[in-house]
Design a protein around this motif. Structure first.
Motif, PDB file in Angstrom:
ATOM      1  N   ALA A   1       3.923  13.727  10.160  1.00 65.86           N
ATOM      2  CA  ALA A   1       4.852  12.600  10.256  1.00 65.86           C
ATOM      3  C   ALA A   1       5.305  12.363  11.701  1.00 65.86           C
ATOM      4  CB  ALA A   1       6.069  12.838   9.370  1.00 65.86           C
TER       5      ALA A   1
ATOM      6  N   SER B   1      -4.535  12.384  12.391  1.00 63.91           N
ATOM      7  CA  SER B   1      -4.672  12.197  10.943  1.00 63.91           C
ATOM      8  C   SER B   1      -4.347  13.518  10.244  1.00 63.91           C
ATOM      9  CB  SER B   1      -6.094  11.751  10.596  1.00 63.91           C
ATOM     10  OG  SER B   1      -6.990  12.837  10.739  1.00 63.91           O
TER      11      SER B   1
ATOM     12  N   MET C   1       0.820  -1.196   0.000  1.00 68.37           N
ATOM     13  CA  MET C   1       0.000   0.000   0.000  1.00 68.37           C
ATOM     14  C   MET C   1       0.866   1.263   0.000  1.00 68.37           C
ATOM     15  SD  MET C   1      -3.023   1.039   2.580  1.00 68.37           S
ATOM     16  CE  MET C   1      -2.513   2.232   3.766  1.00 68.37           C
ATOM     17  N   TRP C   2       1.916   1.304   0.766  1.00 67.56           N
ATOM     18  CA  TRP C   2       2.746   2.500   0.879  1.00 67.56           C
ATOM     19  C   TRP C   2       3.759   2.628  -0.254  1.00 67.56           C
ATOM     20  CZ3 TRP C   2       1.504   6.298   4.011  1.00 67.56           C
ATOM     21  CH2 TRP C   2       0.667   6.017   5.081  1.00 67.56           C
ATOM     22  N   ILE C   3       3.991   1.565  -1.002  1.00 65.64           N
ATOM     23  CA  ILE C   3       5.010   1.585  -2.044  1.00 65.64           C
ATOM     24  C   ILE C   3       4.735   2.667  -3.083  1.00 65.64           C
ATOM     25  CG2 ILE C   3       6.007   0.253  -3.950  1.00 65.64           C
ATOM     26  CD1 ILE C   3       5.649  -2.241  -2.182  1.00 65.64           C
ATOM     27  N   ASN C   4       3.495   2.852  -3.450  1.00 62.35           N
ATOM     28  CA  ASN C   4       3.144   3.840  -4.467  1.00 62.35           C
ATOM     29  C   ASN C   4       2.538   5.114  -3.889  1.00 62.35           C
ATOM     30  OD1 ASN C   4       3.969   2.182  -6.644  1.00 62.35           O
ATOM     31  ND2 ASN C   4       2.070   1.017  -6.433  1.00 62.35           N
ATOM     32  N   ALA C   5       2.534   5.221  -2.556  1.00 61.77           N
ATOM     33  CA  ALA C   5       1.933   6.389  -1.912  1.00 61.77           C
ATOM     34  C   ALA C   5       2.780   7.632  -2.178  1.00 61.77           C
ATOM     35  CB  ALA C   5       1.807   6.153  -0.412  1.00 61.77           C
ATOM     36  N   LYS C   6       2.092   8.757  -2.366  1.00 59.65           N
ATOM     37  CA  LYS C   6       2.754  10.045  -2.575  1.00 59.65           C
ATOM     38  C   LYS C   6       2.199  11.046  -1.579  1.00 59.65           C
ATOM     39  CE  LYS C   6       3.355   9.443  -7.542  1.00 59.65           C
ATOM     40  NZ  LYS C   6       3.063   9.993  -8.859  1.00 59.65           N
ATOM     41  N   ALA C   7       3.018  12.019  -1.251  1.00 61.06           N
ATOM     42  CA  ALA C   7       2.549  13.097  -0.386  1.00 61.06           C
ATOM     43  C   ALA C   7       1.489  13.899  -1.141  1.00 61.06           C
ATOM     44  CB  ALA C   7       3.711  14.007  -0.003  1.00 61.06           C
TER      45      ALA C   7
END
Length: 137
Positions: A95, A100, A1-7
């Protein structure tokens, strides 16, 4: 899930800010009709100097304009009131904390709108609590 996550982009964060604004109590929102919400990566050097910020990450948001308590009928065509949210400091704060991203954006937004109204910290906490209640309904 986080591999392709972007800010979130500036546009994403601005959309989130407008969504968080829409979830605030109606009587509060109705008083903010002239306030413009904008997002930038960081505050300007001028703003950072004016606020005495040590780093560009120290300022999450800014109310810019003439707050309601300071307005006068003698004001000559004032610039529109604006609320600036600063993406990179908000993401940095996110971070480092358990809140949230939406909660942080809402908190900064309410705090900056609070400056527009001249509200106390207790007043702002009450507005956030009411927004939480509305979100649960």
């Amino acid at each position: 899930m986080w591999i392709n996550a972007k800010a979130p982009s500036l546009a994403d964060l601005e959309q989130m800010a407008h969504e968080m604004f829409a979830r605030l109590p109606g009587e509060f929102r109705s008083l903010c009709e002239d306030v413009i919400i904008r997002v930038d990566d960081f505050a300007t050097e001028e703003v950072l100097d004016e606020l005495g910020a040590e780093t560009e990450f120290d300022v999450l948001g800014l109310f810019q304009g003439i707050g309601l308590p300071q307005r006068s009928s003698q004001d000559v065509a004032p610039m529109p009131n604006m609320i600036w949210l600063y993406r990179r400091p908000i993401l940095d704060y996110w971070a480092e904390h358990d809140d949230s991203l939406g909660e942080i954006v809402r908190h900064v937004l309410v705090h900056e709108i609070g400056h527009h109204f001249g509200l106390s910290d207790d007043d702002m906490e009450a507005i956030e609590a009411k927004a939480d209640e509305l979100a649960e309904d």
